[in-house]
Write an enzyme that holds these catalytic residues in place. Structure first.
Site, mmCIF file in Angstrom:
data_model
loop_
_atom_site.group_PDB
_atom_site.id
_atom_site.type_symbol
_atom_site.label_atom_id
_atom_site.label_comp_id
_atom_site.label_asym_id
_atom_site.label_seq_id
_atom_site.Cartn_x
_atom_site.Cartn_y
_atom_site.Cartn_z
ATOM 1 N N ASN A 7 0.871 -1.173 0.000
ATOM 2 C CA ASN A 7 0.000 0.000 0.000
ATOM 3 C C ASN A 7 0.916 1.233 0.000
ATOM 4 O OD1 ASN A 7 -1.872 1.991 0.392
ATOM 5 N ND2 ASN A 7 -2.769 1.106 2.240
ATOM 6 N N ARG A 87 -2.276 -2.082 -3.746
ATOM 7 C CA ARG A 87 -3.566 -1.425 -3.552
ATOM 8 C C ARG A 87 -3.609 -0.181 -4.440
ATOM 9 N NH1 ARG A 87 -5.249 2.689 1.045
ATOM 10 N NH2 ARG A 87 -7.468 2.766 0.586
ATOM 11 N N HIS A 176 -13.201 1.449 -0.202
ATOM 12 C CA HIS A 176 -13.130 0.338 0.762
ATOM 13 C C HIS A 176 -13.640 -0.978 0.172
ATOM 14 C CE1 HIS A 176 -13.603 3.467 4.234
ATOM 15 N NE2 HIS A 176 -12.329 3.232 4.018
ATOM 16 N N ARG A 235 -13.794 13.628 8.175
ATOM 17 C CA ARG A 235 -14.583 13.967 6.977
ATOM 18 C C ARG A 235 -16.053 14.149 7.332
ATOM 19 N NH1 ARG A 235 -12.376 9.073 3.378
ATOM 20 N NH2 ARG A 235 -10.694 8.851 4.867
ATOM 21 N N GLU A 378 -7.546 -6.244 4.540
ATOM 22 C CA GLU A 378 -7.392 -5.850 3.128
ATOM 23 C C GLU A 378 -6.082 -6.374 2.546
ATOM 24 O OE1 GLU A 378 -8.467 -2.012 4.830
ATOM 25 O OE2 GLU A 378 -9.264 -1.485 2.859
#
Ligand code: AMP
Length: 391
Positions: A7, A87, A176, A235, A378
């Site tokens: 990642n 990713r 996601h 956010r 993930e």
């Protein structure tokens, strides 16, 4: 076979090295402050090393990583690493699944760079670095958006001029996806079927809720960007865009500054004025801090709003899963959300909810919907996709 799951961010590169025989993690770590000064942490065999290093580019990080894998005897030869899965945040409607990297894929990635200007170029730097430093290994790309490509047009279009979609690709892409897919597949293994209706709640610092039917995404809360949907650590999630001009005028801000406020200074942090971190918010909530109580209730409410919406969309749900940092660890958030869902027949066992560690069923026997906590992974999903593509 050994596979690296990568990642890459603009100044960091996280990795996990898997032995795919038993899906165990052989080593993991992070290279940070690339292009600034540089340091890295590598965990292996119960040990952890942290050192400073000159990291001018991602290639430097990859070269040190590979050299360390040998010198720390994590692998005997780099030939053991046959695949590297990367990713990638945004795949637009060009990628609906993970793929092996070739020249054509790199060209396509280049063409969609502007849709995730902070993330995709960094992800590509990681790919290029491995192509250069580990040439025998196959690279794959695993997209955060791919799982959501099964949404239908009615779902992914915004009610704005249709030409915006046609000309500029303005639509919902979600995010996601790798995590939601991992949750759906984990539940599928547990239940021995994918014929179920699932509402997957990935709630960490970023958060998204996804409606899944028979293993496919039907709708998801994030939108054109990961700013949409439920409120998050920093956010805002969905808001009325007309609130922006008066604030911009009053604070003399341009559009980028105000979007930055919505991304970095809103959500739990903005509303509570305390912290973006759920642990800090929980502490203040438990002490009776009014803003913390307001924020916690609003947070649970926004998640409830989406679960309720998807419950109707799916015509009922068999399972709700909580995952990611908050979903896996905050029994208070799970309790507040599930209490809001009582009218749907959702009932959780308070003891099971409070005491759950790792994977657990926390609903009562007579709950109309089963409620699970399932830790997401993930990195493993990326490694699994890579294995599948290269074997
Ligand atoms: P993630 O982005 O998935 O790493 O999740 C980060 C969020 O999980 C942060 O808001 C953390 O405060 C929250 N978190 C992690 N551990 C706990 C915990 N034990 N209790 C409550 N929240 C937690």
């Amino acid at each position: 076979m050994k596979i690296l799951s990568i990642n890459a961010g603009s100044s960091s590169l996280k990795f996990s090295l898997f032995n795919m025989k038993d899906e165990s993690v052989i080593a993991s770590g992070i290279f940070e402050r690339i292009g600034i000064d540089g340091s890295y942490t590598i965990k292996f065999n119960g040990e952890k090393i942290k050192e400073d290093a000159k990291l001018d580019t991602h290639v430097d990080a990859v070269n040190i990583l590979l050299e360390k894998l040998i010198s720390l005897k994590i692998v005997e030869s780099l030939d053991e690493i046959e695949g590297v899965g990367h990713r990638v945040v945004q795949g637009k409607d060009i990628f609906d699944k993970s793929v092996i990297v070739d020249e054509e894929v790199m060209k396509k990635l280049e063409s969609i760079k502007s849709f995730a200007p902070l993330h995709n170029p960094a992800n590509m730097l990681g790919i290029e670095a491995f192509m250069k430093s580990l040439p025998h290994a196959k690279n794959t790309v695993v997209f955060d958006t791919a799982f959501h490509q099964t949404m239908n047009k009615e779902t992914y279009l915004y009610p704005v001029p249709y030409e915006w979609y046609e000309k500029y690709g303005i639509r919902k892409y979600g995010a996601h996806g790798t995590s939601h897919r991992y949750i759906a597949e984990t539940l599928e293994k547990k239940l021995n079927t994918n014929k179920f209706k699932l509402i997957s709640c990935h709630i960490g610092n970023g958060a998204s809720i996804t409606a899944i039917k028979d293993g496919k995404c039907i709708d998801t809360s994030m939108g054109f960007t990961p700013l949409a949907g439920v409120m998050m650590g920093t956010r805002s999630g969905d808001i009325d865009p007309s609130l922006l001009p008066p604030v911009m005028e009053a604070e003399n801000k341009d559009i980028n500054q105000i979007i930055n406020d919505l991304n970095k200074h809103s959500g739990i942090l903005g509303l509570s004025g305390i912290s973006s971190d759920m642990r800090d918010l929980t502490e203040a909530y438990n002490q009776g801090n009014e803003r913390a109580i307001l924020t916690m209730n609003k947070y649970a409410r926004r998640i409830t709003d989406y679960i309720a919406q998807y419950y109707v969309l799916l015509e009922g749900a068999d399972n709700i899963v909580f995952t990611a940092g908050i979903g896996e660890n905050s029994f208070i958030v799970r309790k507040l959300v599930c209490d809001n869902l009582k009218c749907l027949g959702v009932k959780i066992d308070d003891e099971k909810n409070k005491n759950c560690h790792g994977e657990a069923l926390i609903s009562t026997d007579n709950s109309k919907v089963k409620v699970y906590v399932i830790p997401t992974n993930e990195e493993l999903m990326i490694a699994r996709d890579t294995l599948e593509l290269i074997k």
